[in-house]
Structures are given as structure tokens and as C-alpha cells.
Design a protein around this motif. Structure first.
Motif, PDB file in Angstrom:
ATOM      1  N   LEU A 156       5.800  23.314 -19.719  1.00 44.79           N
ATOM      2  CA  LEU A 156       5.220  24.363 -18.883  1.00 44.79           C
ATOM      3  C   LEU A 156       4.042  23.822 -18.096  1.00 44.79           C
ATOM      4  O   LEU A 156       3.436  22.809 -18.468  1.00 44.79           O
ATOM      5  CB  LEU A 156       4.784  25.556 -19.738  1.00 44.79           C
ATOM      6  CG  LEU A 156       3.652  25.340 -20.772  1.00 44.79           C
ATOM      7  CD1 LEU A 156       2.277  25.575 -20.160  1.00 44.79           C
ATOM      8  CD2 LEU A 156       3.843  26.250 -21.962  1.00 44.79           C
ATOM      9  N   GLU A 158       0.534  25.591 -16.031  1.00 50.61           N
ATOM     10  CA  GLU A 158      -0.223  26.829 -15.871  1.00 50.61           C
ATOM     11  C   GLU A 158       0.082  27.455 -14.506  1.00 50.61           C
ATOM     12  O   GLU A 158       0.051  26.783 -13.470  1.00 50.61           O
ATOM     13  CB  GLU A 158      -1.721  26.567 -16.000  1.00 50.61           C
ATOM     14  CG  GLU A 158      -2.179  26.257 -17.418  1.00 50.61           C
ATOM     15  CD  GLU A 158      -2.042  27.445 -18.351  1.00 50.61           C
ATOM     16  OE1 GLU A 158      -2.059  28.601 -17.848  1.00 50.61           O
ATOM     17  OE2 GLU A 158      -1.900  27.225 -19.566  1.00 50.61           O
ATOM     18  N   LEU A 159       0.393  28.737 -14.552  1.00 51.17           N
ATOM     19  CA  LEU A 159       0.645  29.458 -13.304  1.00 51.17           C
ATOM     20  C   LEU A 159      -0.675  29.901 -12.689  1.00 51.17           C
ATOM     21  O   LEU A 159      -1.584  30.344 -13.403  1.00 51.17           O
ATOM     22  CB  LEU A 159       1.518  30.683 -13.564  1.00 51.17           C
ATOM     23  CG  LEU A 159       2.932  30.384 -14.082  1.00 51.17           C
ATOM     24  CD1 LEU A 159       3.641  31.680 -14.437  1.00 51.17           C
ATOM     25  CD2 LEU A 159       3.717  29.628 -13.028  1.00 51.17           C
ATOM     26  N   MET A 223      -0.369  31.099 -20.573  1.00 46.30           N
ATOM     27  CA  MET A 223       1.072  30.931 -20.499  1.00 46.30           C
ATOM     28  C   MET A 223       1.552  30.093 -21.689  1.00 46.30           C
ATOM     29  O   MET A 223       0.977  29.058 -22.012  1.00 46.30           O
ATOM     30  CB  MET A 223       1.453  30.256 -19.186  1.00 46.30           C
ATOM     31  CG  MET A 223       2.950  30.020 -19.016  1.00 46.30           C
ATOM     32  SD  MET A 223       3.903  31.558 -18.991  1.00 46.30           S
ATOM     33  CE  MET A 223       3.390  32.223 -17.399  1.00 46.30           C
ATOM     34  N   TYR A 228       6.841  30.879 -20.113  1.00 48.83           N
ATOM     35  CA  TYR A 228       7.200  30.048 -18.958  1.00 48.83           C
ATOM     36  C   TYR A 228       8.715  30.011 -18.770  1.00 48.83           C
ATOM     37  O   TYR A 228       9.218  30.020 -17.637  1.00 48.83           O
ATOM     38  CB  TYR A 228       6.661  28.638 -19.165  1.00 48.83           C
ATOM     39  CG  TYR A 228       6.634  27.782 -17.922  1.00 48.83           C
ATOM     40  CD1 TYR A 228       5.782  28.090 -16.867  1.00 48.83           C
ATOM     41  CD2 TYR A 228       7.443  26.660 -17.821  1.00 48.83           C
ATOM     42  CE1 TYR A 228       5.740  27.292 -15.728  1.00 48.83           C
ATOM     43  CE2 TYR A 228       7.414  25.853 -16.697  1.00 48.83           C
ATOM     44  CZ  TYR A 228       6.563  26.177 -15.645  1.00 48.83           C
ATOM     45  OH  TYR A 228       6.538  25.390 -14.517  1.00 48.83           O
ATOM     46  N   TYR A 231       9.656  33.286 -17.238  1.00 47.00           N
ATOM     47  CA  TYR A 231       9.252  33.268 -15.825  1.00 47.00           C
ATOM     48  C   TYR A 231      10.275  32.504 -14.984  1.00 47.00           C
ATOM     49  O   TYR A 231      10.711  32.976 -13.917  1.00 47.00           O
ATOM     50  CB  TYR A 231       7.870  32.628 -15.724  1.00 47.00           C
ATOM     51  CG  TYR A 231       7.396  32.375 -14.318  1.00 47.00           C
ATOM     52  CD1 TYR A 231       6.827  33.391 -13.556  1.00 47.00           C
ATOM     53  CD2 TYR A 231       7.502  31.108 -13.752  1.00 47.00           C
ATOM     54  CE1 TYR A 231       6.386  33.153 -12.259  1.00 47.00           C
ATOM     55  CE2 TYR A 231       7.071  30.852 -12.461  1.00 47.00           C
ATOM     56  CZ  TYR A 231       6.507  31.884 -11.721  1.00 47.00           C
ATOM     57  OH  TYR A 231       6.081  31.648 -10.431  1.00 47.00           O
ATOM     58  N   ASN A 232      10.676  31.325 -15.448  1.00 47.79           N
ATOM     59  CA  ASN A 232      11.665  30.536 -14.709  1.00 47.79           C
ATOM     60  C   ASN A 232      13.026  31.216 -14.700  1.00 47.79           C
ATOM     61  O   ASN A 232      13.773  31.128 -13.710  1.00 47.79           O
ATOM     62  CB  ASN A 232      11.790  29.139 -15.326  1.00 47.79           C
ATOM     63  CG  ASN A 232      10.597  28.257 -15.009  1.00 47.79           C
ATOM     64  OD1 ASN A 232       9.968  28.398 -13.954  1.00 47.79           O
ATOM     65  ND2 ASN A 232      10.264  27.355 -15.927  1.00 47.79           N
ATOM     66  N   ALA A 284       4.282  27.039  -9.927  1.00 47.68           N
ATOM     67  CA  ALA A 284       3.426  26.088 -10.640  1.00 47.68           C
ATOM     68  C   ALA A 284       3.628  24.662 -10.146  1.00 47.68           C
ATOM     69  O   ALA A 284       2.947  23.746 -10.603  1.00 47.68           O
ATOM     70  CB  ALA A 284       3.699  26.162 -12.139  1.00 47.68           C
TER      71      ALA A 284
END
Length: 688
Positions: A156, A158-159, A223, A228, A231-232, A284
């Protein structure tokens, strides 16, 4: 930094793969279901092939109903005691996150759940399916049990603004969001005012509380790997939908679109088509790739869980597993970045069944136990082990030998009887000195060749015997020096023939004495045998037999130079291999036979009345001769290298010196010291 890469094999033994980490004795904690069994079936062969075995395999019960909580805790207590009572310091965990919560419960109030073992520091290796999650009751409990754990999580980044967004969420800013209100009530154990009754059941939820104040394992504001992935996944579906609705095929068939909207199964099947091979960049900055099966192609991060004294929770990235990287970069971990449990004094822990075997020893598996449990046994003679925990000891290459500790190979010294070493110099001096003495005796006899004592018992035999003794002393020089083809061919054959000639002369002289005495008897026919032809016949026949043996030896299996690598540990012995050992001992045996016959005849004639009777002296000389060569054989066979050569040289010099001294010293004494006895009158007088 530790880089795990394939091992390259070569001629030398290689060190164990897990020699650095020393985690070969680990425990397994898995959820007791089909997934756990599949994990075990997959992990067991891989771990075993890498030299890792299991101290225990614990199956955590699967939580299904609240009514099963008591049985689950009881089973958990048994597993807890098994883990904490084990010698293993590493625990591989596969399963559900509630197992973590159960262990926190068991370690916090052990007396209430019948736990008997005290908690100890361990390295928890957490798979990607497990997260450190705690319940409301546990949020203020000590989580030190999991300090220093290593967890695998989906890679991952960080967003941007995600952390700020989560921290800013609260009931007042998210009006109408029932989820936030429920989180707030559970997180802070408070209640909101009832709009209808204006009453509050319990502590009022104020605006002072913030999600940032909650412990990380209870509510993550950063996150996580799971977040993550979600999110993806959402973005992947969005990209697939966009691609599907943008497809020319779908646009031209609007009826099919409407049908897809009404038929979920067909819609999902069509969507999967667009998920295959999907590639996009997220916010990201990571490249998200799905393969042709619609599976995410992504690596894993290795996260070190750090729990501070104030119970704050931190995740520190210490490594990476990249499925698309080359083999030598597929798994990288920064060892120096890892924080270990305080029980290990912040040092890298060890988890082994047996202490490491030091170089110079090898492992012997204990009977009835896994191969990780072993005893250390010293390497046998001639073998070494270069690294720790070697399965077997290995031999050094040719030209090398093990050192005293059997953990290193040293160059072997080249050894042969040299003219430059003290032993070689001593033997050369003895050979030359005895040759000089023999030469002086020959000179003395030649000067007094017409005197009765020289003429007695065949003067020609005397000179042949002295000459052969001189050559015997000199032939020992062929045994000294670096073995060459010529010296190997000559030294035993020359020595054998010359020595046989000398012994034949002794035999001829002895037989001559016996026959001469018997010929003096009236009417004896022995007078026809007395003379030079008899002595010559004895010498020729005896010598030719030895010559024949040597010719057969050289024609069939001659001696040759040889480097013996194995007889002596520390040395390479340069020596002459005798070729046919049988023929070599035939040469020695024939000389021994001549000596025994000479001894027997001389012993028979030792009391014959005769002036200057050599039979007595020959008897003594042959006794010395036989004694030397009888002791030669066992001594020769029990020595190696240059000392074997020294034994043979010593035997030659001693036996020849015995003949020289015993036979000729009395005559030299009379010639030089008592010349009045060296006369015909004395000879006749002594006969009478």
C-alpha cells in the motif's frame, strides 16, 4: 539488509539457508477450517524443504455462535499454554483476527480462564489475512504480547488526505450518517440524546472525542492493507464499468445493456471480461494490474508492529515481497529496521530445537524427533565442516588435509627422503663412511694379497664379497632423493642383485670350508669338488636366479614414482610404488633363503679345526644378517613414506656392516696388529 536468493552450488559445501536467522523451530497457529488445512498442506512441504520443522501445530477453533464462546476460550487456554510452554520463539499465524483478541484476553486475565503458563516473548509472523483488532473492552489493555510482530500485508501507499479525512469525521460533521454514530457510541461508550424524549441513556457523546485518540488496533485512522485493497477494488470495478459502457459492442446493442442491468449474473460475467488484464494508476501513484484471470498482481509489505509503553500502536515497513521482481530481489527485508520484543533485549531472537553445531562437527538427528532436533558429533578423521549446522562432514580436496579443529583445510607438505634433511644426511654419511671402511679393507687385502690369511678360503671370493659389500653400501644412495623413474627402476633391483651376490659369496665360502675339511679325510671323493669352479658355480647359479626374478619384475609390473595422498594426513608422500608387491617380496624372500642356507652350513662348520676358519665368523655374521631382516619386514610394513625408506636403508647398512665386521675384522686385526701370525708356519701350526 537481507536478500533471499537461490543458492548456487559448487564443489565446496554450502552454508545452511537459515544460518543467519536461526528460525528453524517454529510453531503454527491456524484456524480450524478448510482454509487452514489447505494452508498447512501448502506450507508443510515448503518449510521442510527449507530446513524448518514445527514444534507444534495448534488449531484455533472457529467462532460461529456466541453460545460457543466458553468452549472456544477453554480450547484457546489449552493452545495458549502449548504456545507459551514451547521452546519455539517464532509463531506463524494463519486464520481470523479474533484469534488475536482471544490471546489478548488469555494473557490479560489468565487466572479466570485457567491458563497455567506465563506469557513469554515471541516473534509473531502474521499472514495477510490477520489484523491486530481489539474489542471495546480491550482497548486499554496491554498489547505488549504482540510487540515486534512481523505481519504481511498487501502493498500500500498512503492516499493523499485520507488520514485527515478520517480524523475529521464525527457525528456533527456527518449528519445523517448512521454508521458514524454507531462507531462513536461503541468507540467512546457513550450515547446520543433521543430526539423524541431529550433523554440520554448513559454517558453523553460530546464533540470533544476524536477518532485520533482511539488506539490503532481498535480503530485505524491510517490506510491499512485491507483498506487499500478495497480502495483499488472499487477503482478497478469503476474502470471496468467505464470500459464496458464505452465498448462499441455494448453501445450498438442497447437492448443487451438493459438486459444486463436486470440480470445480475450476466452483468457480472460481462464485467469480469473487462476486469481481465486491467491496468491503471491510482491516486497514490501505484500501478494497479489485474492478470488475465482478473486477479490482482501485487506484492506484499512486511510490517513490524511496534507497541509503545503508552500502548500507542505503530506499523513500520521493514521489507517487501515483489512478485514481479527478479529472483534475487523477490524478497527483501531490512534486518536493522526491525524492532524486536523487549524479552529478547532488542536483539534478534533465536528459535531452534538444538544449539547450532559449530564448524568441525555435523548434525545427527535425534531418534524419533524432527530433523531440526539433533546432536552435534565431531567430524571423523579426514573430514571437515566449514560452517555451522552442516548435515555431513566433507573431505578436503586432493593436496589438502583437515586442521586440528576440523573446520579448515591446510596444504599438505610434500615428503620424501631428501639429501637436505637431517635423517637423509645421516644415512648418506653412514653409507659413505661404511663404503670408505670397505674400500680400506679392500686396499689392505690387496696390499697383503699374497699372505696366507688372504689366500685362505679362496682369495677371489674374498675380493668379490668385499666389492659386493662396497656396492651394497653405495646402492643405498639410490633410495635418497626425490623419486624418479630411473631411480625407482634401479634401486630395488640393483640392491637385490648385489645383495644376492654378496650372500652367494658367503655361501660359496662356507661350502668351500666344509668341502675342504671333508676332502682331507683319506679316500674322500670330495677332492674332486674342491676348487674355483665350485665357488664360481655357486655364485653364478645363485645370482642368476635373482637376476631372473628381477627381469620378470621389470618386464611385468616395474616400480614407478607415486604420490601417496592418503597414507599420512598432513603429507603427500612421494615414493616408489613397487609395482608387483609379490615379486618385491620374492626378491627379499630369495635373499632370505640364501642367508638361511649360509647360516645352516656355517653353523655346521663352525667347530671344524682349521686355521683362519671363517665358518665361525660367517655364523655370527649370518645371525646378525637374519636378525636384521627378520625385524625388517614388520617394521617396514608399519611405517610410511620416507621412514619406510629409512628402515630399508638402515637394514641394508646394518646387515652389510655385520658381514663386513664379523668376517673381515679378525683378519684385518691379524694383518695390521699381529703380522707375526700371518705366516705359513702359523697356519700349519694352527692346523696341527
Amino acid at each position: 539488509m537481507i536478500v533471499v536468493s537461490p543458492i548456487e552450488f559448487n564443489e565446496e559445501p554450502v552454508p545452511p539457508v537459515f544460518g543467519d536467522l536461526a528460525w528453524t523451530w517454529v510453531g503454527i497457529l491456524m484456524v480450524d477450517d478448510g482454509n487452514g488445512e489447505r494452508f498447512l498442506q501448502t506450507a508443510l512441504p515448503v518449510f521442510s524443504n527449507k530446513g524448518i520443522c514445527f514444534a507444534f501445530i495448534a488449531r484455533s477453533p472457529k467462532f460461529s455462535y456466541f453460545s460457543e464462546a466458553t468452549d472456544m476460550i477453554q480450547k484457546g487456554a489449552e493452545i495458549y499454554d502449548q504456545i507459551m510452554g514451547s521452546k519455539a520463539n517464532v509463531l506463524v499465524t494463519y486464520g481470523a483476527s479474533y484469534s488475536i483478541s482471544m490471546f489478548i484476553w488469555l494473557s490479560y486475565i489468565p487466572e479466570q480462564v485457567h491458563v497455567t503458563k506465563k506469557p513469554k516473548g515471541m516473534v509473531w509472523i502474521i499472514t495477510a489475512l490477520v489484523e491486530l483488532s481489539i474489542y471495546l473492552l480491550q482497548r486499554n489493555w496491554d498489547l505488549n504480547l504482540f510487540h515486534g510482530a512481523l505481519a504481511f500485508t498487501r502493498h500500500l501507499n498512503e492516499l493523499p488526505k485520507f488520514h485527515h479525512f478520517v480524523e475529521s469525521r464525527n457525528p456533527s460533521t456527518a449528519r445523517g450518517d448512521g454508521f458514524i454514530r454507531d462507531v462513536w457510541k461503541q468507540a467512546f461508550n457513550c450515547a446520543f440524546q433521543n430526539a423524541a424524549t431529550d433523554e440520554v441513556d448513559g454517558l453523553t457523546c460530546s464533540g470533544v472525542q476524536t477518532l485520533e485518540n482511539l488506539p490503532g488496533p481498535f480503530f485505524e485512522t491510517k490506510m491499512t492493507g485491507h483498506g487499500y485493497s478495497i480502495y483499488n477494488a472499487v477503482h478497478a470495478v469503476a474502470h471496468a464499468l467505464h470500459a464496458m459502457y464505452s465498448s462499441t459492442l455494448v453501445i450498438q446493442n442497447k437492448v443487451m445493456i438493459e438486459w444486463f442491468r436486470d440480470t445480475v449474473f450476466c452483468f457480472s460475467t460481462q464485467l469480469h471480461h473487462f476486469l481481465r488484464g486491467l491496468l491503471f494508476n491510482n491516486s497514490a501513484g501505484d500501478k494497479v494490474t489485474l492478470n488475465q484471470n482478473g486477479e490482482l498482481v501485487a506484492g506484499y509489505d512486511v510490517i513490524n508492529w511496534i507497541i509503545s509503553s503508552n500502548q500507542s500502536f505503530h506499523r513500520v515497513k521493514v521489507g517487501r515481497m515483489d512478485v514481479e521482481a527478479s529472483a534475487d530481489q523477490a524478497f527483501i527485508i531490512k534486518e536493522d529496521a526491525i524492532t524486536w520484543h523487549s524479552w529478547f533485549n532488542q536483539a534478534q531472537p533465536v528459535s531452534i530445537c538444538s544449539e547450532s553445531c559449530h564448524p568441525g562437527s555435523s548434525k545427527k538427528v535425534k531418534e524419533g524427533q524432527p530433523f531440526c532436533c539433533y546432536d552435534c558429533i565431531p567430524c571423523p578423521e579426514g573430514k571437515i565442516s566449514l560452517w555451522k549446522d552442516m548435515i555431513d562432514c566433507s573431505k578436503c580436496r586432493d593436496g589438502y588435509y583437515p586442521n586440528k579443529n576440523k573446520d579448515f583445510c591446510l596444504h599438505k607438505k610434500i615428503s620424501f627422503m631428501s639429501y637436505e634433511e637431517p635423517l637423509g644426511i645421516t644415512l648418506v654419511f653412514c653409507a659413505l663412511f661404511l663404503s670408505l671402511i670397505t674400500g680400506l679393507v679392500i686396499g689392505t687385502f690387496m696390499k697383503h694379497h699374497s699372505t696366507p690369511i688372504v689366500i685362505a678360503n679362496n682369495r677371489n671370493l674374498t675380493f668379490i664379497l668385499l666389492t659386493s659389500l662396497l656396492l651394497c653400501f653405495l646402492c643405498t644412495l639410490l633410495f635418497i632423493g626425490k623419486p624418479q623413474v630411473v631411480t625407482c627402476l634401479l634401486r630395488q633391483t640393483v640392491f637385490g642383485n648385489i645383495f644376492s651376490l654378496a650372500v652367494s659369496c658367503v655361501l660359496a665360502k662356507t661350502v668351500t670350508v666344509v668341502l675342504a675339511f671333508m676332502a682331507t679325510r683319506p679316500g674322500s671323493r670330495m677332492r674332486n669338488w674342491v676348487g674355483k669352479r665350485l665357488a664360481t658355480s655357486i655364485i653364478l647359479s645363485s645370482s642368476l636366479i635373482q637376476v631372473g626374478i628381477c627381469i620378470v619384475w621389470l618386464a611385468t609390473s616395474p616400480p614407478f614414482p607415486h604420490a601417496d595422498m592418503n597414507s599420512v594426513m598432513e603429507e603427500i608422500l612421494l615414493e616408489c610404488n613397487e609395482g608387483s608387491v609379490i615379486l618385491f617380496y620374492c626378491v627379499l624372500g630369495y635373499m632370505s633363503l640364501l642367508a638361511k642356507v649360509s647360516l645352516a652350513v656355517a653353523f655346521f662348520a663352525r667347530k671344524l679345526l682349521d686355521s683362519f676358519n671363517e665358518a665361525k665368523f660367517i655364523t655370527f655374521s649370518m645371525l646378525v644378517f637374519c636378525t636384521v631382516w627378520l625385524s625388517f619386514v614388520p617394521t617396514y610394513l608399519s611405517t610410511k613414506g620416507k621412514y619406510m625408506v629409512a628402515v630399508e636403508i638402515f637394514s641394508i647398512l646394518t646387515s652389510c656392516a655385520g658381514l663386513l665386521i664379523c668376517i673381515f675384522s679378525p683378519k684385518c686385526y691379524i694383518i695390521l696388529m699381529r703380522p707375526e701370525l700371518n705366516s705359513k708356519e702359523q697356519l700349519i701350526k694352527r692346523k696341527v
